[in-house]
Scaffold this active site. Sequence first.
Site, mmCIF file in Angstrom:
data_model
loop_
_atom_site.group_PDB
_atom_site.id
_atom_site.type_symbol
_atom_site.label_atom_id
_atom_site.label_comp_id
_atom_site.label_asym_id
_atom_site.label_seq_id
_atom_site.Cartn_x
_atom_site.Cartn_y
_atom_site.Cartn_z
ATOM 1 N N PHE A 27 -19.879 -1.273 26.528
ATOM 2 C CA PHE A 27 -20.301 0.045 26.029
ATOM 3 C C PHE A 27 -21.661 0.462 26.571
ATOM 4 C CE2 PHE A 27 -21.926 -2.641 22.529
ATOM 5 C CZ PHE A 27 -23.222 -2.171 22.443
ATOM 6 N N HIS A 66 -22.720 -12.660 17.598
ATOM 7 C CA HIS A 66 -22.527 -11.302 17.074
ATOM 8 C C HIS A 66 -21.294 -11.232 16.165
ATOM 9 C CE1 HIS A 66 -25.045 -9.160 20.449
ATOM 10 N NE2 HIS A 66 -25.750 -9.996 19.727
ATOM 11 N N CYS A 122 -17.275 -8.662 -3.372
ATOM 12 C CA CYS A 122 -16.961 -9.994 -3.921
ATOM 13 C C CYS A 122 -16.940 -11.078 -2.845
ATOM 14 C CB CYS A 122 -15.623 -9.971 -4.668
ATOM 15 S SG CYS A 122 -14.171 -9.967 -3.596
ATOM 16 N N SER A 137 -23.995 -11.206 31.320
ATOM 17 C CA SER A 137 -24.938 -10.611 30.373
ATOM 18 C C SER A 137 -26.156 -10.106 31.131
ATOM 19 C CB SER A 137 -25.374 -11.646 29.334
ATOM 20 O OG SER A 137 -26.413 -11.109 28.525
ATOM 21 N N SER A 138 -26.629 -8.938 30.735
ATOM 22 C CA SER A 138 -27.843 -8.412 31.359
ATOM 23 C C SER A 138 -29.094 -9.083 30.784
ATOM 24 C CB SER A 138 -27.922 -6.901 31.153
ATOM 25 O OG SER A 138 -27.911 -6.617 29.770
ATOM 26 N N ASP A 157 -18.145 -10.663 41.358
ATOM 27 C CA ASP A 157 -17.467 -10.495 40.078
ATOM 28 C C ASP A 157 -17.374 -11.857 39.397
ATOM 29 O OD1 ASP A 157 -14.158 -11.131 39.904
ATOM 30 O OD2 ASP A 157 -15.161 -11.305 41.849
#
Length: 258
Positions: free
Chosen positions: A40, A125, A136, A198-199, A240
């Site tokens: 995203f 996360h 509850c 991951s950046s 990649d």
Amino acid sequence: MAGQVATAQAERLAELIRESSSTVALTGAGISVPSGIPDFRSPGEGLWEKVDPMEVAHIDAFRRDPAKFWSFYRPRFAMLGDKEPNDAHRALAELERRGLLEAVITQNIDQLHRKAGSERVIEVHGSIRTSSCQWCGAQFAQEDVEGLFDAGGAARCSSCSGPVKPDVVLFGELLPSDAMAEAETLAAEADLMLCVGSSLEVYPVAGLPSVTLGRGGRIAVITKGPTPFDDDAAVRMDGDVVGDLDAVLAAVHGEVVP
Ligand code: ZN
């Protein structure tokens, strides 16, 4: 030429993996992009294109209007549930099976590491595997959440009717302390950290490579685009993630990398 460089990097990383007594992987959205899950943070991507994630994926948005929150999350969860791991996930699972990888620390909520066969996965996360009642504490498996929605489109607890929230970390929420503590211990004990997809810009997870480096360990960075750790990386690969990890796995096996 580029192929030769990649091969040399893969060989070098394979050597570091074989020499290391404790290797951990840290993965981010980039490892799941080849599985069809958009990152995203990349502009113009898929589901996040028309919404501001800070608006819809914020804990305040959930508290204010659970139905509106779920109107966004319900299709996203269905989409994530249908996705399959790719060869980059499988390469990490294979390294673990061979005793060459301690654990995967991941920022991803998609469960693809588990689906690929990784046993020790620290989901800093959270994940889409469960959702919990905010009143509850009752926990519901992913496949049971669909049966909890009321007419207004909010998921409601089957025992107390409280709002049910996915067990993923939303903006404005703290990371689960148990998972972060485990991740920090692994980072401190590692003499090699593989940072994949991951950046390395979102804290506190982005601080983990510093923990490894600070204890005299090495890091390898396998991701597209720059990261703040590029100058500290013993190995830097930016092709990649699937091709790069395939090459590393082949080199670990002692095969000739094409
Ligand atoms: Zn409840």
